[in-house]
Design a protein around this motif. Structure first.
Motif, PDB file in Angstrom:
ATOM      1  N   LEU A  91      -8.348 -23.199   9.869  1.00 45.38           N
ATOM      2  CA  LEU A  91      -7.744 -22.284  10.837  1.00 45.38           C
ATOM      3  C   LEU A  91      -6.329 -21.903  10.427  1.00 45.38           C
ATOM      4  CD1 LEU A  91      -9.034 -23.793  14.195  1.00 45.38           C
ATOM      5  CD2 LEU A  91      -9.791 -21.703  13.059  1.00 45.38           C
ATOM      6  N   ALA A  92      -5.590 -22.833   9.848  1.00 42.34           N
ATOM      7  CA  ALA A  92      -4.239 -22.525   9.372  1.00 42.34           C
ATOM      8  C   ALA A  92      -4.282 -21.512   8.225  1.00 42.34           C
ATOM      9  CB  ALA A  92      -3.534 -23.799   8.928  1.00 42.34           C
ATOM     10  N   VAL A  93      -5.238 -21.662   7.322  1.00 39.06           N
ATOM     11  CA  VAL A  93      -5.370 -20.721   6.199  1.00 39.06           C
ATOM     12  C   VAL A  93      -5.736 -19.334   6.721  1.00 39.06           C
ATOM     13  CG1 VAL A  93      -6.761 -20.157   4.172  1.00 39.06           C
ATOM     14  CG2 VAL A  93      -5.881 -22.460   4.471  1.00 39.06           C
ATOM     15  N   ILE A  94      -6.668 -19.273   7.676  1.00 41.06           N
ATOM     16  CA  ILE A  94      -7.059 -17.984   8.248  1.00 41.06           C
ATOM     17  C   ILE A  94      -5.877 -17.347   8.974  1.00 41.06           C
ATOM     18  CG2 ILE A  94      -8.525 -16.888   9.991  1.00 41.06           C
ATOM     19  CD1 ILE A  94     -10.691 -18.954   9.219  1.00 41.06           C
ATOM     20  N   GLY A  95      -5.170 -18.143   9.768  1.00 37.31           N
ATOM     21  CA  GLY A  95      -3.995 -17.624  10.472  1.00 37.31           C
ATOM     22  C   GLY A  95      -2.924 -17.129   9.519  1.00 37.31           C
ATOM     23  N   LEU A  96      -2.703 -17.881   8.448  1.00 34.09           N
ATOM     24  CA  LEU A  96      -1.729 -17.456   7.442  1.00 34.09           C
ATOM     25  C   LEU A  96      -2.139 -16.118   6.827  1.00 34.09           C
ATOM     26  CD1 LEU A  96       0.715 -17.972   5.547  1.00 34.09           C
ATOM     27  CD2 LEU A  96      -0.883 -19.168   4.035  1.00 34.09           C
ATOM     28  N   GLY A  97      -3.406 -15.980   6.495  1.00 32.64           N
ATOM     29  CA  GLY A  97      -3.885 -14.736   5.894  1.00 32.64           C
ATOM     30  C   GLY A  97      -3.728 -13.547   6.822  1.00 32.64           C
ATOM     31  N   VAL A  98      -4.082 -13.721   8.093  1.00 34.00           N
ATOM     32  CA  VAL A  98      -3.974 -12.625   9.061  1.00 34.00           C
ATOM     33  C   VAL A  98      -2.513 -12.250   9.284  1.00 34.00           C
ATOM     34  CG1 VAL A  98      -4.341 -12.029  11.493  1.00 34.00           C
ATOM     35  CG2 VAL A  98      -6.164 -13.126  10.205  1.00 34.00           C
ATOM     36  N   ALA A  99      -1.675 -13.256   9.496  1.00 32.59           N
ATOM     37  CA  ALA A  99      -0.256 -12.980   9.728  1.00 32.59           C
ATOM     38  C   ALA A  99       0.391 -12.344   8.501  1.00 32.59           C
ATOM     39  CB  ALA A  99       0.463 -14.273  10.097  1.00 32.59           C
ATOM     40  N   ASP A 100       0.072 -12.845   7.321  1.00 34.75           N
ATOM     41  CA  ASP A 100       0.647 -12.315   6.088  1.00 34.75           C
ATOM     42  C   ASP A 100       0.228 -10.860   5.881  1.00 34.75           C
ATOM     43  OD1 ASP A 100       1.804 -11.938   3.625  1.00 34.75           O
ATOM     44  OD2 ASP A 100       0.711 -13.540   2.613  1.00 34.75           O
ATOM     45  N   ALA A 101      -1.050 -10.558   6.042  1.00 35.15           N
ATOM     46  CA  ALA A 101      -1.523  -9.182   5.853  1.00 35.15           C
ATOM     47  C   ALA A 101      -0.891  -8.254   6.887  1.00 35.15           C
ATOM     48  CB  ALA A 101      -3.046  -9.129   5.940  1.00 35.15           C
ATOM     49  N   GLY A 102      -0.789  -8.707   8.130  1.00 35.66           N
ATOM     50  CA  GLY A 102      -0.176  -7.881   9.166  1.00 35.66           C
ATOM     51  C   GLY A 102       1.289  -7.598   8.895  1.00 35.66           C
ATOM     52  N   LEU A 103       2.023  -8.623   8.506  1.00 35.71           N
ATOM     53  CA  LEU A 103       3.443  -8.426   8.193  1.00 35.71           C
ATOM     54  C   LEU A 103       3.628  -7.538   6.970  1.00 35.71           C
ATOM     55  CD1 LEU A 103       4.887 -11.977   8.899  1.00 35.71           C
ATOM     56  CD2 LEU A 103       5.337  -9.872  10.170  1.00 35.71           C
ATOM     57  N   ARG A 104       2.822  -7.761   5.947  1.00 36.13           N
ATOM     58  CA  ARG A 104       2.925  -6.920   4.750  1.00 36.13           C
ATOM     59  C   ARG A 104       2.623  -5.458   5.078  1.00 36.13           C
ATOM     60  NH1 ARG A 104       3.045  -8.431  -0.458  1.00 36.13           N
ATOM     61  NH2 ARG A 104       3.284 -10.647  -0.890  1.00 36.13           N
ATOM     62  N   TYR A 105       1.593  -5.228   5.899  1.00 35.62           N
ATOM     63  CA  TYR A 105       1.256  -3.861   6.284  1.00 35.62           C
ATOM     64  C   TYR A 105       2.415  -3.216   7.039  1.00 35.62           C
ATOM     65  CZ  TYR A 105      -1.004   0.113   8.481  1.00 35.62           C
ATOM     66  OH  TYR A 105      -1.314   1.377   8.907  1.00 35.62           O
ATOM     67  N   ALA A 106       3.009  -3.963   7.971  1.00 36.35           N
ATOM     68  CA  ALA A 106       4.127  -3.418   8.751  1.00 36.35           C
ATOM     69  C   ALA A 106       5.314  -3.076   7.846  1.00 36.35           C
ATOM     70  CB  ALA A 106       4.545  -4.411   9.830  1.00 36.35           C
ATOM     71  N   VAL A 107       5.601  -3.945   6.879  1.00 35.58           N
ATOM     72  CA  VAL A 107       6.730  -3.692   5.969  1.00 35.58           C
ATOM     73  C   VAL A 107       6.431  -2.490   5.080  1.00 35.58           C
ATOM     74  CG1 VAL A 107       7.985  -4.640   3.983  1.00 35.58           C
ATOM     75  CG2 VAL A 107       7.602  -6.039   6.018  1.00 35.58           C
ATOM     76  N   ILE A 108       5.227  -2.420   4.512  1.00 34.96           N
ATOM     77  CA  ILE A 108       4.871  -1.291   3.649  1.00 34.96           C
ATOM     78  C   ILE A 108       4.908   0.008   4.430  1.00 34.96           C
ATOM     79  CG2 ILE A 108       2.965  -0.263   2.342  1.00 34.96           C
ATOM     80  CD1 ILE A 108       2.161  -3.157   1.553  1.00 34.96           C
ATOM     81  N   ARG A 109       4.392  -0.016   5.658  1.00 30.62           N
ATOM     82  CA  ARG A 109       4.400   1.198   6.489  1.00 30.62           C
ATOM     83  C   ARG A 109       5.825   1.619   6.811  1.00 30.62           C
ATOM     84  NH1 ARG A 109       4.428   2.566  11.949  1.00 30.62           N
ATOM     85  NH2 ARG A 109       3.118   4.361  12.432  1.00 30.62           N
ATOM     86  N   HIS A 110       6.669   0.655   7.170  1.00 26.09           N
ATOM     87  CA  HIS A 110       8.063   0.955   7.502  1.00 26.09           C
ATOM     88  C   HIS A 110       8.788   1.558   6.301  1.00 26.09           C
ATOM     89  CE1 HIS A 110      11.981   0.599   9.371  1.00 26.09           C
ATOM     90  NE2 HIS A 110      12.418  -0.033   8.289  1.00 26.09           N
ATOM     91  N   ARG A 111       8.597   0.979   5.138  1.00 24.45           N
ATOM     92  CA  ARG A 111       9.254   1.488   3.930  1.00 24.45           C
ATOM     93  C   ARG A 111       8.758   2.881   3.554  1.00 24.45           C
ATOM     94  NH1 ARG A 111       9.280  -3.889   0.097  1.00 24.45           N
ATOM     95  NH2 ARG A 111      10.936  -4.965   1.219  1.00 24.45           N
ATOM     96  N   SER A 112       7.468   3.130   3.775  1.00 15.81           N
ATOM     97  CA  SER A 112       6.902   4.422   3.402  1.00 15.81           C
ATOM     98  C   SER A 112       7.335   5.539   4.356  1.00 15.81           C
ATOM     99  CB  SER A 112       5.379   4.353   3.384  1.00 15.81           C
ATOM    100  OG  SER A 112       4.936   3.449   2.401  1.00 15.81           O
ATOM    101  N   LEU A 113       7.558   5.201   5.601  1.00 15.14           N
ATOM    102  CA  LEU A 113       7.910   6.223   6.596  1.00 15.14           C
ATOM    103  C   LEU A 113       9.412   6.434   6.750  1.00 15.14           C
ATOM    104  CD1 LEU A 113       5.327   5.398   9.390  1.00 15.14           C
ATOM    105  CD2 LEU A 113       5.235   7.197   7.657  1.00 15.14           C
ATOM    106  N   ARG A 114      10.186   5.686   5.963  1.00 17.20           N
ATOM    107  CA  ARG A 114      11.641   5.830   6.029  1.00 17.20           C
ATOM    108  C   ARG A 114      12.093   7.110   5.472  1.00 17.20           C
ATOM    109  NH1 ARG A 114      15.113   1.485   3.319  1.00 17.20           N
ATOM    110  NH2 ARG A 114      13.137   0.655   2.762  1.00 17.20           N
TER     111      ARG A 114
END
Length: 148
Positions: A125-148
């Motif tokens: 469950l920790a590995v799954i949670g890490l993967g979901v949180a990591d992908a979500g944060l990475r997506y948010a950062v990539i989206r923020h950088r692209s829309l700047r």
């Protein structure tokens, strides 16, 4: 004028038979799942059947519409896979995969050296949670950088 599919030119409607098929599929799937849920709860059979039917009806109808109706009503984008959002998701998923892989190797080494006894379910469950949180944060950062 009606074409062989049963729809009039210029409209984006499926033939009536496809809507009937979607409804029939939804009814059969809902009844099957509801009876299965009821069979696993013999003490409260009818209550379980009702809850199973309520939880299954909308997803079954949506799946039936997707399978039988959407090919006639939805126009496919030939370049949909090349959208910015799709690219962002691919980049976030690839980065998260590498992060989770490295975290699992480091975690395995720590567990091996420290001789810790960790149950499998919390670790998974920790590995799954890490993967979901990591992908979500990475997506948010990539989206923020692209829309700047």
């Amino acid at each position: 004028m009606v074409d062989p599919t049963g729809s009039t030119p210029g409209t984006r409607r499926a033939p009536i038979s496809h809507y009937v098929l979607a409804g029939a599929f939804a009814a059969v799937a809902t009844i099957a799942v509801a009876l299965l849920v009821g069979a696993t709860n013999p003490g409260d059979f009818w209550l379980a059947v009702g809850i199973g039917a309520m939880c299954t009806a909308y997803p079954a109808l949506s799946l039936g519409a997707r399978v039988f109706v959407s090919d006639h009503t939805v126009t496919r984008d030939a370049h949909g896979a090349e959208s910015a959002e799709s690219l962002w998701l691919k980049q976030a998923g690839a980065g998260a995969f590498l992060d989770v892989l490295v975290a699992m190797v480091v975690g395995a080494v720590v567990l091996m050296i420290g001789r810790f006894d960790v149950p499998a379910l919390p670790a998974l469950l920790a590995v799954i949670g890490l993967g979901v949180a990591d992908a979500g944060l990475r997506y948010a950062v990539i989206r923020h950088r692209s829309l700047r």
